[in-house]
Design an enzyme around this catalytic site. Structure first.
Site, PDB file in Angstrom:
ATOM      1  N   ALA A 138     -47.648  36.929  99.197  1.00 28.18           N
ATOM      2  CA  ALA A 138     -48.232  36.548 100.532  1.00 28.18           C
ATOM      3  C   ALA A 138     -48.903  35.522 100.624  1.00 28.18           C
ATOM      4  O   ALA A 138     -50.705  35.698 100.245  1.00 28.18           O
ATOM      5  CB  ALA A 138     -48.116  37.884 102.331  1.00 28.18           C
ATOM      6  N   GLY A 139     -47.945  34.540 101.116  1.00 31.95           N
ATOM      7  CA  GLY A 139     -48.631  33.038 101.007  1.00 31.95           C
ATOM      8  C   GLY A 139     -49.135  32.747 102.773  1.00 31.95           C
ATOM      9  O   GLY A 139     -50.257  32.889 103.112  1.00 31.95           O
ATOM     10  N   ILE A 165     -58.100  33.179  95.305  1.00 31.02           N
ATOM     11  CA  ILE A 165     -59.191  33.529  95.856  1.00 31.02           C
ATOM     12  C   ILE A 165     -60.419  32.573  95.474  1.00 31.02           C
ATOM     13  O   ILE A 165     -60.928  32.376  93.912  1.00 31.02           O
ATOM     14  CB  ILE A 165     -59.465  34.650  96.468  1.00 31.02           C
ATOM     15  CG1 ILE A 165     -58.359  35.547  96.506  1.00 31.02           C
ATOM     16  CG2 ILE A 165     -61.050  34.838  96.611  1.00 31.02           C
ATOM     17  CD1 ILE A 165     -58.131  35.249  97.063  1.00 31.02           C
ATOM     18  N   GLU A 252     -60.148  24.872 109.295  1.00 31.43           N
ATOM     19  CA  GLU A 252     -60.196  25.130 107.715  1.00 31.43           C
ATOM     20  C   GLU A 252     -59.190  23.946 107.331  1.00 31.43           C
ATOM     21  O   GLU A 252     -59.228  23.239 106.391  1.00 31.43           O
ATOM     22  CB  GLU A 252     -59.503  26.387 107.210  1.00 31.43           C
ATOM     23  CG  GLU A 252     -58.961  26.473 106.240  1.00 31.43           C
ATOM     24  CD  GLU A 252     -58.626  27.562 105.484  1.00 31.43           C
ATOM     25  OE1 GLU A 252     -57.722  27.784 104.097  1.00 31.43           O
ATOM     26  OE2 GLU A 252     -58.625  29.197 106.263  1.00 31.43           O
TER      27      GLU A 252
END
Length: 387
Positions: A138-139, A165, A252
């Protein structure tokens, strides 16, 4: 860095912001000179001591209120830091993720107890922050995460794995995107903090070997029946995670656009210096019309990018930056960043392919900008929904 000759917007010309920018630049010169950055790249990580030094210098928690343990600034201070890191080639240091992604989740959504417990320690550098969204399967599709945090008594048991991460090898404060109710899909998603020091069942995997941004530690993380106190759910209640993520992702994505412009500006400075010095067929590379035209195109594209990013900064400071506009900034600027840095590498000829030249590192680093923070293809989908 004034290579584009674009006037700064008024909100970035205030004396305090200008003085802060100068002081940040000097701090980077002292603590992250080019030889230090090369050691980060060689070791695939910045030294842990750099985080402590950043806290001592007041560079952590820049936009957090003083009352909550921060430095009392605003998003402009984060922009100054991101720009200076980019201009000076020290942007492998994951401080902006800690400051402008991790800490805002605690400040915006944390309970008063959570703010008091975590923000001062994040500001001092005692805690190094990371956010664990991406999984092997899952991206960009955050609804597809499989990691679970199931409540048992007065605690949660976290199981799952994360990958890619940032700050993953050094972080000891990790916001984990997890399903507290797997049957509810997005509505069952929560953000839970795992303080890793002494956490049984928590494991760090490989420090992943990347083609760019090598000086930043990027890791696999594994959670095997990790027990977390019930009060570590951000906001104090389950099921709020997906909404929290959607509300914070525009910042972000704006961060990525800011960083993209700064890195490309550095590339232009380096390229202009190179083509003024390098000669071929008896004259400077700069004196060829092709070089002048290419650099004219680069400067124009970067000028447009900077003006648009400045516009987005103004919207964000007023609380008016929507997800679609942030997506436009992220996708368009990073596409342009890759395009112009490729052109500037070409002007270096064979030397551009050599790691000893800054343009080679800029070329490698630029590629991931179109992937993280949501792929540019996902950005286009988000924009298309507004049509």
């Amino acid at each position: 860095m004034n290579v584009l000759n674009v006037p700064e917007p008024d909100f970035m010309q205030e004396e305090e912001i200008v003085l802060f920018s100068d002081s940040v630049g000097k701090w980077i010169d002292e603590h992250a000179p080019p030889e230090a950055v090369q050691s980060w790249i060689a070791n695939s990580s910045v030294p842990r001591e750099l985080w402590n030094a950043s806290g001592e210098a007041g560079l952590l928690g820049l936009s957090m209120p003083e009352a909550d343990g921060g430095m009392g600034g605003d998003y402009r201070h984060e922009v100054v830091l991101m720009r200076q890191l980019g201009w000076k080639g020290a942007d492998h240091f994951g401080i902006s993720l800690h400051n402008a992604i991790v800490m805002p989740y605690i400040w915006h959504y944390g309970t008063e107890e959570q703010k008091a417990r975590w923000l001062p320690r994040l500001q001092s550098g005692e805690l190094v922050g990371a956010i664990a969204m991406t999984e092997p399967g899952a991206g960009s599709d955050l609804q597809g995460v499989k990691t679970t945090a199931i409540k048992t008594g007065n605690q949660y048991v976290v199981n799952g794995s994360k990958t890619f991460i940032t700050n993953g090898q050094l972080a000891n404060f990790i916001i984990v995107v997890a399903k507290t109710d797997p049957s509810e899909g997005a509505k069952g998603t929560s953000l839970i903090v795992v303080e890793t020091d002494g956490a049984e069942g928590f494991e760090r995997g490989r420090n992943l070997h990347k083609i760019g941004m090598e000086g930043n530690d990027t890791s696999e993380l594994f959670f095997n029946d990790v027990k977390v106190p019930g009060e570590n759910i951000i906001g104090g209640g389950e099921g709020q995670g997906f909404i929290q993520l959607m509300q914070q992702l525009p910042q972000e994505r704006l961060n990525i656009a800011v960083q993209g412009v700064a890195a490309a500006e550095r590339g232009l400075v380096e390229t202009i210096a190179y083509v003024k010095d390098r000669k071929a067929f008896g004259k400077r590379i700069l004196d060829f019309q092709n070089t002048q035209f290419k650099l004219a195109e680069v400067k124009t594209k970067l000028t447009v990018a900077k003006v648009f990013v400045d516009h987005c900064l103004g919207l964000h400071l007023e609380g008016k930056l929507d997800a679609a506009t942030a997506s436009m900034a992220k996708y368009w600027v990073t596409d342009i960043q890759g395009e112009v840095i490729d052109e500037m590498l070409q002007l270096h000829g064979g030397y551009g392919y050599m790691n000893e030249y800054p343009i080679a590192q800029l070329y490698k680093d630029a590629r991931v900008q179109r992937i993280y923070g949501g792929t540019n293809e996902i950005m286009k989908l988000l924009i298309a929904r507004t049509l």
